[in-house]
Motif scaffolding. Structure first.
Motif, PDB file in Angstrom:
ATOM      1  N   ILE A  28       0.832  -1.204   0.000  1.00  0.00           N
ATOM      2  CA  ILE A  28       0.000   0.000   0.000  1.00  0.00           C
ATOM      3  C   ILE A  28       0.864   1.250   0.000  1.00  0.00           C
ATOM      4  O   ILE A  28       0.641   2.188  -0.787  1.00  0.00           O
ATOM      5  N   MET A  29       1.851   1.293   0.870  1.00  0.00           N
ATOM      6  CA  MET A  29       2.715   2.462   0.973  1.00  0.00           C
ATOM      7  C   MET A  29       3.509   2.685  -0.310  1.00  0.00           C
ATOM      8  O   MET A  29       3.681   3.822  -0.759  1.00  0.00           O
ATOM      9  N   THR A  30       3.975   1.600  -0.903  1.00  0.00           N
ATOM     10  CA  THR A  30       4.760   1.715  -2.131  1.00  0.00           C
ATOM     11  C   THR A  30       3.920   2.302  -3.260  1.00  0.00           C
ATOM     12  O   THR A  30       4.349   3.215  -3.971  1.00  0.00           O
ATOM     13  N   ARG A  31       2.703   1.774  -3.432  1.00  0.00           N
ATOM     14  CA  ARG A  31       1.851   2.257  -4.511  1.00  0.00           C
ATOM     15  C   ARG A  31       1.382   3.689  -4.261  1.00  0.00           C
ATOM     16  O   ARG A  31       1.280   4.495  -5.189  1.00  0.00           O
ATOM     17  N   SER A  32       1.118   4.034  -3.012  1.00  0.00           N
ATOM     18  CA  SER A  32       0.716   5.408  -2.693  1.00  0.00           C
ATOM     19  C   SER A  32       1.853   6.383  -2.955  1.00  0.00           C
ATOM     20  O   SER A  32       1.634   7.496  -3.449  1.00  0.00           O
ATOM     21  N   ALA A  33       3.060   5.973  -2.619  1.00  0.00           N
ATOM     22  CA  ALA A  33       4.215   6.858  -2.786  1.00  0.00           C
ATOM     23  C   ALA A  33       4.559   7.076  -4.252  1.00  0.00           C
ATOM     24  O   ALA A  33       5.089   8.127  -4.622  1.00  0.00           O
ATOM     25  N   THR A  34       4.256   6.089  -5.100  1.00  0.00           N
ATOM     26  CA  THR A  34       4.653   6.191  -6.504  1.00  0.00           C
ATOM     27  C   THR A  34       3.531   6.639  -7.439  1.00  0.00           C
ATOM     28  O   THR A  34       3.792   7.265  -8.465  1.00  0.00           O
ATOM     29  N   GLY A  36       0.180   7.782  -6.049  1.00  0.00           N
ATOM     30  CA  GLY A  36      -0.853   8.540  -5.375  1.00  0.00           C
ATOM     31  C   GLY A  36      -1.770   7.681  -4.516  1.00  0.00           C
ATOM     32  O   GLY A  36      -1.734   6.453  -4.570  1.00  0.00           O
ATOM     33  N   TRP A  37      -2.614   8.349  -3.728  1.00  0.00           N
ATOM     34  CA  TRP A  37      -3.430   7.638  -2.751  1.00  0.00           C
ATOM     35  C   TRP A  37      -4.463   6.717  -3.397  1.00  0.00           C
ATOM     36  O   TRP A  37      -4.841   5.697  -2.804  1.00  0.00           O
ATOM     37  N   ARG A  38      -4.923   7.037  -4.588  1.00  0.00           N
ATOM     38  CA  ARG A  38      -5.909   6.166  -5.236  1.00  0.00           C
ATOM     39  C   ARG A  38      -5.304   4.797  -5.544  1.00  0.00           C
ATOM     40  O   ARG A  38      -5.986   3.767  -5.425  1.00  0.00           O
ATOM     41  N   ALA A  39      -4.039   4.792  -5.951  1.00  0.00           N
ATOM     42  CA  ALA A  39      -3.360   3.521  -6.216  1.00  0.00           C
ATOM     43  C   ALA A  39      -3.192   2.736  -4.918  1.00  0.00           C
ATOM     44  O   ALA A  39      -3.389   1.519  -4.884  1.00  0.00           O
ATOM     45  N   GLY A  40      -2.838   3.443  -3.844  1.00  0.00           N
ATOM     46  CA  GLY A  40      -2.714   2.778  -2.550  1.00  0.00           C
ATOM     47  C   GLY A  40      -4.045   2.225  -2.080  1.00  0.00           C
ATOM     48  O   GLY A  40      -4.116   1.123  -1.521  1.00  0.00           O
ATOM     49  N   SER A  41      -5.122   2.975  -2.321  1.00  0.00           N
ATOM     50  CA  SER A  41      -6.451   2.505  -1.947  1.00  0.00           C
ATOM     51  C   SER A  41      -6.870   1.304  -2.788  1.00  0.00           C
ATOM     52  O   SER A  41      -7.561   0.400  -2.301  1.00  0.00           O
ATOM     53  N   ALA A  42      -6.451   1.271  -4.055  1.00  0.00           N
ATOM     54  CA  ALA A  42      -6.755   0.113  -4.906  1.00  0.00           C
ATOM     55  C   ALA A  42      -6.088  -1.136  -4.345  1.00  0.00           C
ATOM     56  O   ALA A  42      -6.680  -2.219  -4.311  1.00  0.00           O
ATOM     57  N   ALA A 105      10.837  10.403 -12.110  1.00  0.00           N
ATOM     58  CA  ALA A 105       9.764   9.509 -12.539  1.00  0.00           C
ATOM     59  C   ALA A 105      10.307   8.168 -12.979  1.00  0.00           C
ATOM     60  O   ALA A 105       9.700   7.132 -12.739  1.00  0.00           O
ATOM     61  N   LYS A 106      11.477   8.165 -13.633  1.00  0.00           N
ATOM     62  CA  LYS A 106      12.052   6.914 -14.114  1.00  0.00           C
ATOM     63  C   LYS A 106      12.622   6.088 -12.979  1.00  0.00           C
ATOM     64  O   LYS A 106      12.986   4.939 -13.169  1.00  0.00           O
ATOM     65  N   PRO A 110       7.104   0.985 -12.182  1.00  0.00           N
ATOM     66  CA  PRO A 110       6.300   1.128 -13.390  1.00  0.00           C
ATOM     67  C   PRO A 110       4.854   1.437 -13.018  1.00  0.00           C
ATOM     68  O   PRO A 110       4.324   0.888 -12.061  1.00  0.00           O
ATOM     69  N   VAL A 111       4.224   2.317 -13.768  1.00  0.00           N
ATOM     70  CA  VAL A 111       2.841   2.696 -13.487  1.00  0.00           C
ATOM     71  C   VAL A 111       1.921   1.542 -13.874  1.00  0.00           C
ATOM     72  O   VAL A 111       1.989   1.024 -14.985  1.00  0.00           O
ATOM     73  N   LEU A 112       1.062   1.150 -12.948  1.00  0.00           N
ATOM     74  CA  LEU A 112       0.092   0.080 -13.200  1.00  0.00           C
ATOM     75  C   LEU A 112      -1.311   0.642 -13.109  1.00  0.00           C
ATOM     76  O   LEU A 112      -1.560   1.624 -12.411  1.00  0.00           O
ATOM     77  N   SER A 113      -2.239   0.010 -13.806  1.00  0.00           N
ATOM     78  CA  SER A 113      -3.635   0.410 -13.692  1.00  0.00           C
ATOM     79  C   SER A 113      -4.132   0.046 -12.300  1.00  0.00           C
ATOM     80  O   SER A 113      -3.589  -0.837 -11.629  1.00  0.00           O
ATOM     81  N   HIS A 114      -5.194   0.731 -11.868  1.00  0.00           N
ATOM     82  CA  HIS A 114      -5.751   0.433 -10.552  1.00  0.00           C
ATOM     83  C   HIS A 114      -6.265  -1.002 -10.485  1.00  0.00           C
ATOM     84  O   HIS A 114      -6.231  -1.630  -9.416  1.00  0.00           O
ATOM     85  N   ARG A 115      -6.725  -1.517 -11.603  1.00  0.00           N
ATOM     86  CA  ARG A 115      -7.193  -2.907 -11.629  1.00  0.00           C
ATOM     87  C   ARG A 115      -6.045  -3.878 -11.352  1.00  0.00           C
ATOM     88  O   ARG A 115      -6.202  -4.828 -10.571  1.00  0.00           O
ATOM     89  N   LYS A 116      -4.892  -3.625 -11.960  1.00  0.00           N
ATOM     90  CA  LYS A 116      -3.739  -4.499 -11.731  1.00  0.00           C
ATOM     91  C   LYS A 116      -3.223  -4.365 -10.307  1.00  0.00           C
ATOM     92  O   LYS A 116      -2.793  -5.344  -9.690  1.00  0.00           O
TER      93      LYS A 116
END
Length: 214
Positions: A28-34, A36-42, A105-106, A110-116
């Motif tokens: 959760i923390m990793t996805r939120s940090a990279t 945003g919070w919506r990714a962490g919530s996903a 950014a690099k 890697p940016v993942l969809s919220h579904r993934k």
């Protein structure tokens, strides 16, 4: 209530268990940090969905199979360990490739969809047999011995535990994203932080692979 007992103690213990750091929190923390919070919530929602599966499995008695069958436990354990190792190795590999990059950014995941990301959280949780054993070992302590419907009581307690866990997980997602924006960590720090997180996932995978039932 519905065959439960010591509900306040259960809630307090559940909150403390949810706060304890582990692969779910790190994800959760990793996805939120990279992203945003919506990714962490996903990721948090995926973890919650995985927990619901464990709750229903425990209520149906399927988790007892993991508790009594060494073969079944080992299969699920190794699958979960392999997945954690895959996540960790992927992070380490991506960081190694971006070590010479000129932009922050690099240097991130890697940016993942919220579904993934949702599926990532779901698999991280559901492939951990320790969660299944937890619902068999911990939750029944708070079911009254004279409960008329013990599976229903387990489901009620499991849902309470999962609800509180989701509150914590979403708080973690939002607070991590907020802290990341405020701190504005530079590229070098971001790079090494992501590598460190990758190593943590690898260590979680190794620990799970070498662990027993208890």
């Amino acid at each position: 209530m519905l065959g439960t007992q010591d509900l306040v103690q259960f809630i307090i213990a559940g909150i403390l268990l949810n706060i304890a750091p582990g692969p779910d929190s790190i994800l959760i923390m990793t996805r939120s940090a990279t992203q945003g919070w919506r990714a962490g919530s996903a990721a948090a929602l995926g973890i919650g969905a995985g927990t619901l599966v464990h709750i229903m499995a425990a209520a149906l008695g399927l988790s007892a199979l993991l508790a009594t069958s060494a073969t079944a436990f080992t299969i699920v354990k190794l699958a979960g360990a392999a997945y954690l190792l895959y996540i960790g190795a992927s992070m380490l590999f991506s960081k190694a490739k971006s070590a010479d990059a000129d932009t922050e950014a690099k240097a991130s995941l890697p940016v993942l969809s919220h579904r993934k990301i949702f599926m990532q959280g779901f698999l991280t949780n559901i492939l951990n047999p320790k969660v299944a054993i937890f619902f068999l070992a911990f939750v029944p302590q708070f079911i009254a011995t004279d409960a008329s419907n013990k599976p229903l009581a387990l489901i009620v307690l499991g849902c309470i535990f999962n609800f509180n866990g989701m509150l914590w997980c979403h708080f973690l997602a939002i607070s991590t994203a907020f802290a990341r924006q405020r701190m504005r960590v530079n590229q070098a720090v971001t790079l090494w932080l992501n590598r460190f997180i990758g190593l943590m996932f690898v260590s979680f995978g190794i620990k799970l692979a070498l662990s027993g039932k208890h």
